[in-house]
Design a protein around this motif. Structure first.
Motif, PDB file in Angstrom:
ATOM      1  N   PRO A 111       0.865  -1.191   0.000  1.00 43.45           N
ATOM      2  CA  PRO A 111       0.000   0.000   0.000  1.00 43.45           C
ATOM      3  C   PRO A 111       0.901   1.240   0.000  1.00 43.45           C
ATOM      4  CG  PRO A 111      -0.405  -1.441   1.912  1.00 43.45           C
ATOM      5  CD  PRO A 111       0.914  -1.822   1.317  1.00 43.45           C
TER       6      PRO A 111
ATOM      7  N   LEU B 219      -3.702   1.335   6.222  1.00 41.38           N
ATOM      8  CA  LEU B 219      -4.009   0.178   5.369  1.00 41.38           C
ATOM      9  C   LEU B 219      -3.158  -1.025   5.759  1.00 41.38           C
ATOM     10  CD1 LEU B 219      -4.390   1.807   1.834  1.00 41.38           C
ATOM     11  CD2 LEU B 219      -6.185   0.991   3.352  1.00 41.38           C
TER      12      LEU B 219
ATOM     13  N   GLU C 132      -4.739  -2.484   8.875  1.00 45.85           N
ATOM     14  CA  GLU C 132      -6.036  -3.124   8.633  1.00 45.85           C
ATOM     15  C   GLU C 132      -5.889  -4.451   7.901  1.00 45.85           C
ATOM     16  OE1 GLU C 132      -8.663   1.003   8.328  1.00 45.85           O
ATOM     17  OE2 GLU C 132      -8.226  -0.163   6.535  1.00 45.85           O
ATOM     18  N   GLN C 133      -4.889  -4.560   7.060  1.00 49.29           N
ATOM     19  CA  GLN C 133      -4.714  -5.765   6.253  1.00 49.29           C
ATOM     20  C   GLN C 133      -3.903  -6.850   6.963  1.00 49.29           C
ATOM     21  OE1 GLN C 133      -6.060  -6.482   3.315  1.00 49.29           O
ATOM     22  NE2 GLN C 133      -6.994  -4.506   2.889  1.00 49.29           N
TER      23      GLN C 133
ATOM     24  N   GLY D 184      -9.443  -0.816  -0.659  1.00 51.52           N
ATOM     25  CA  GLY D 184      -8.283  -1.381   0.005  1.00 51.52           C
ATOM     26  C   GLY D 184      -8.384  -1.379   1.514  1.00 51.52           C
ATOM     27  N   ALA D 185      -9.524  -0.972   2.031  1.00 56.85           N
ATOM     28  CA  ALA D 185      -9.707  -0.858   3.472  1.00 56.85           C
ATOM     29  C   ALA D 185     -10.244  -2.169   4.031  1.00 56.85           C
ATOM     30  CB  ALA D 185     -10.663   0.291   3.800  1.00 56.85           C
TER      31      ALA D 185
ATOM     32  N   LEU E  37      -5.763  -6.835  -1.534  1.00 56.55           N
ATOM     33  CA  LEU E  37      -5.795  -5.492  -2.121  1.00 56.55           C
ATOM     34  C   LEU E  37      -5.939  -5.579  -3.634  1.00 56.55           C
ATOM     35  CD1 LEU E  37      -2.855  -3.855  -0.139  1.00 56.55           C
ATOM     36  CD2 LEU E  37      -5.263  -3.206   0.039  1.00 56.55           C
TER      37      LEU E  37
ATOM     38  N   ALA F 183     -12.419   6.846   2.656  1.00 51.75           N
ATOM     39  CA  ALA F 183     -12.242   5.627   3.453  1.00 51.75           C
ATOM     40  C   ALA F 183     -12.975   5.735   4.786  1.00 51.75           C
ATOM     41  CB  ALA F 183     -10.751   5.377   3.681  1.00 51.75           C
TER      42      ALA F 183
END
Length: 667
Positions: free
Chosen positions: A90, A185, A188-189, A461-462, A491, A637
């Protein structure tokens, strides 16, 4: 019909850390890289030691998320790639601008050359650029390029006027904000982060300390490597840990803690503490087995929805219409109810060509499957409980119906009728408890609702951060299953621009929000009408019971006054006794149905949800009025997260209402 395959289970990691120019990092680079290698080896061994929950090949390669800055990011990225792991990046800017900024040119000419995709004249700058571009070729890039024009301007201004502190400050502030967005990001991922941080400050926006603090706030554990003592790495689990960074644990304890983190991500919170059965027998997920799928609803269990149809006051609709549902199959949903979302995803500017297909196969298909199973379980559980209320009333009334309609000789037949109905109640209750209608409905509905709204966040992508997922009172496998399904999509490979954000806001987010708002508003009105009409009907039942008793007493008075024949009243008294039982019994059953259905509270929940979604719609409208230069990823977002939070809040609310209402005998 075959069930959609379960998600391939994946450990997702994030990295944040100092650049190679940091004094401690530069002084201890070899020790830091050795600590990183030790940590990654422990993680790799823990992943390999895990039993594959859904059979061979059901554990996917580890995925590392990194912004690819020189120093810790690149060191971990290279080690991850060497182990055959996936790399996702990201980026806080578009790829070329990100390369130019991270190459740290000293001249605007080199900066412009790198932004244009060319080479810098200064060898050290070009070497840093090449290091980043080499990783670009091996990573999936998610580029936050929506503010690139503004950032490019302040970046070049700072280089053109190196003595202008204001220009430097503006660039530092604006670029740090973008880095913080990309850092969010990464958090979160990821299941947890690996951070190379000196422990000094957490207040520099976008800096390593800021990212560490934000991760802990969002519930993501952090494996902390202090560059001053890399070999003494430790795991931080809560923001409060930042107040006692120097607490030390033994090597064995740290290794066990890291393995436990890995197991938790791969197995989910329940499996870690339970016996692991054969492959393919993951606890809880069996609720989605093919044996539970039916193509249509069963009319036997339609009573709950029939009550809604009869008492909901839907104008122009026959309350006795056919309520049988045909459930949408996983194969049909991309061209059916999901067609609008799929078209919107494919129409996004610079869209990832495979992204829509991944959403269709790994999110929508599983949503349709979980939704079909959950809808049938909802009918079975709620309809079964309402049938119990009705059967109990008929059993009571049927047991004394011989009084006005037969002589005492036939009492056995009425008693048999009562016995059969009471037995049916016991059978329904036993089956409901044995087959966990209530629990399985809750679990599969949670899976369906998480996946229903997933495309909104996925396209941006969130994701919901690790510590922001709800926890069920008895089970959390639905959250684990949904999270792994979303991780499987990952993503999108895309360059996010203002046009991309505007299209996503209009065709995906706002369309979904307004649809859900209107649905909840209509549902609130219908359920309020059901509650009112059931309340009115049960009250009338009791009023009629009072009237029947009053009439009997009046007639009894007339008999005492010799105005009425006593023998005639004696015959009529059986009928009045029957009414005296029938009316309050059915009135009580209707009140019980109203209580069990909790239509009034559900109406309030839906109305509040509709109001919240309407406020999100208003925010979207305001944002859409902004020019492209003000269309920023951050607010978009945040709006997507706000919509997601409303969904989760609504799930938690209805679970709180129905959570304690297990199927039982209506006593």
């Amino acid at each position: 019909m075959a069930a959609p395959p379960p998600p391939r289970v994946r450990l997702s990691l994030g990295v944040t850390g100092h650049r190679s120019s940091h004094a401690l990092y530069a002084a201890n680079t070899a020790l830091i890289e050795a600590a990183v290698a030790e940590i990654l080896s422990l993680i790799e061994a823990a992943v390999k030691a895990e039993p594959e929950p859904f059979g061979p090949g059901s554990i996917a390669p580890v995925r590392l998320h990194a912004m690819l800055a020189d120093g810790a990011d690149q060191a971990l990225a290279h080690q991850a790639l060497a182990r055959g792991w996936e790399l996702a990046a990201p980026l806080p800017f578009g790829a070329d601008l990100n390369c130019a900024i991270n190459a740290a040119p000293l001249s605007p000419e080199d900066a412009r050359a790198l932004i244009a995709g060319g080479a810098a004249a200064e060898p050290s700058v070009q070497a840093r650029a090449e290091a980043i571009r080499t990783l670009y070729e091996k990573a999936l890039l998610f580029e936050l390029a929506d503010d690139d024009d503004e950032i490019t301007g302040v970046f070049l201004a700072a280089l053109e006027k190196p003595q202008d502190s204001r220009a430097r400050d503006i660039f530092a502030a604006d670029s740090s904000e973008r880095v913080a967005l990309a850092g969010r990001l990464v958090i979160e991922q990821s299941d947890f982060l690996i951070a190379v941080w000196d422990g000094a400050r957490t207040t520099f926006v976008g800096g390593t300390g800021h990212t560490v603090a934000r991760a802990l706030e969002l519930g993501a554990p952090v494996v902390w490597i202090d560059p001053a003592a890399p070999e003494a790495w430790r795991i931080l689990r809560a923001p409060e840990a930042l107040a006692s960074l120097r607490d030390e644990a033994s090597q064995a304890a740290r290794e066990d803690d890291l393995k436990a983190l890995t197991r938790l991500a791969l197995r989910g919170p329940e499996s870690v503490h339970r016996h692991h059965g054969p492959a393919g027998d993951h606890p809880g997920v069996s609720a989605l087995d093919a044996s539970h799928w039916r193509p249509r609803s069963n009319p036997v269990w339609h009573l709950y929805r029939r009550v809604e149809a009869v008492f909901g006051g839907d104008k122009g609709r026959n309350p006795w219409r056919n309520l049988r549902q045909t459930y949408e199959t996983p194969e049909a949903i991309p061209a059916g109810s999901g067609a609008g979302a799929m078209s919107a995803v494919r129409a996004l500017p610079c869209a990832d060509a495979t992204f829509a297909d991944r959403i269709a196969a790994r999110v929508l298909a599983r949503f349709a499957w979980a939704d079909g199973i959950s809808s049938r379980l909802s009918d079975t559980y709620r309809g079964g409980m309402m049938i119990n209320f009705v059967l109990s009333s008929f059993a009571i009334v049927g047991g004394i119906a011989y009084l006005p309609f037969a002589d005492s000789y036939w009492k056995w037949a009425f008693a048999l009728f009562e016995f059969v109905l009471l037995s049916l109640i016991l059978v329904i209750t036993f089956q409901g408890q044995k087959r966990r209608w209530h629990g399985r409905w809750f679990e599969t509905r949670r899976v369906a609702e998480y996946l229903r709204h997933a495309p909104l966040l996925l396209t941006l992508g969130a994701a919901r951060a690790p510590g922001r997922w709800p926890k069920g009172a008895e089970t959390s496998w639905p959250e684990w299953y949904a999270r792994q399904s979303l991780r499987e999509v990952g993503l999108p490979r895309v360059k996010v621009t203002a046009d991309y954000l505007r299209t996503a806001l209009t065709s995906l987010l706002d369309a979904h929000v307004t649809q859900q708002r209107d649905y909840h508003h209509t549902k609130a009105k219908r359920l309020a009408a059901v509650h009112h009409n059931l309340d009115t009907l049960s009250e009338w039942m009791f009023r009629l019971a009072v009237i029947s008793v009053a009439v009997y007493l009046m007639l009894q008075g007339a008999a005492w006054a010799k105005v009425m024949d006593k023998h005639a009243l004696k015959e009529m008294s059986k009928f009045f006794t029957f009414l005296g039982v029938l009316l309050p019994t059915f009135g009580g059953a209707i009140a019980g149905i109203r209580y069990f259905g909790d239509f009034e509270r559900f109406a309030a929940i839906s109305e509040v949800t509709a109001q919240k979604l309407d406020s999100v719609h208003a925010r979207i409208e305001l944002l859409l009025k902004a020019p492209d230069c003000a269309m920023d990823y951050g607010p978009v977002a945040e709006i997507a997260h706000a919509a997601d939070d409303i969904v989760v809040s609504e799930i938690e609310s209805w679970q709180a209402v129905f959570g304690g209402k297990q199927i039982t005998v209506p006593v």
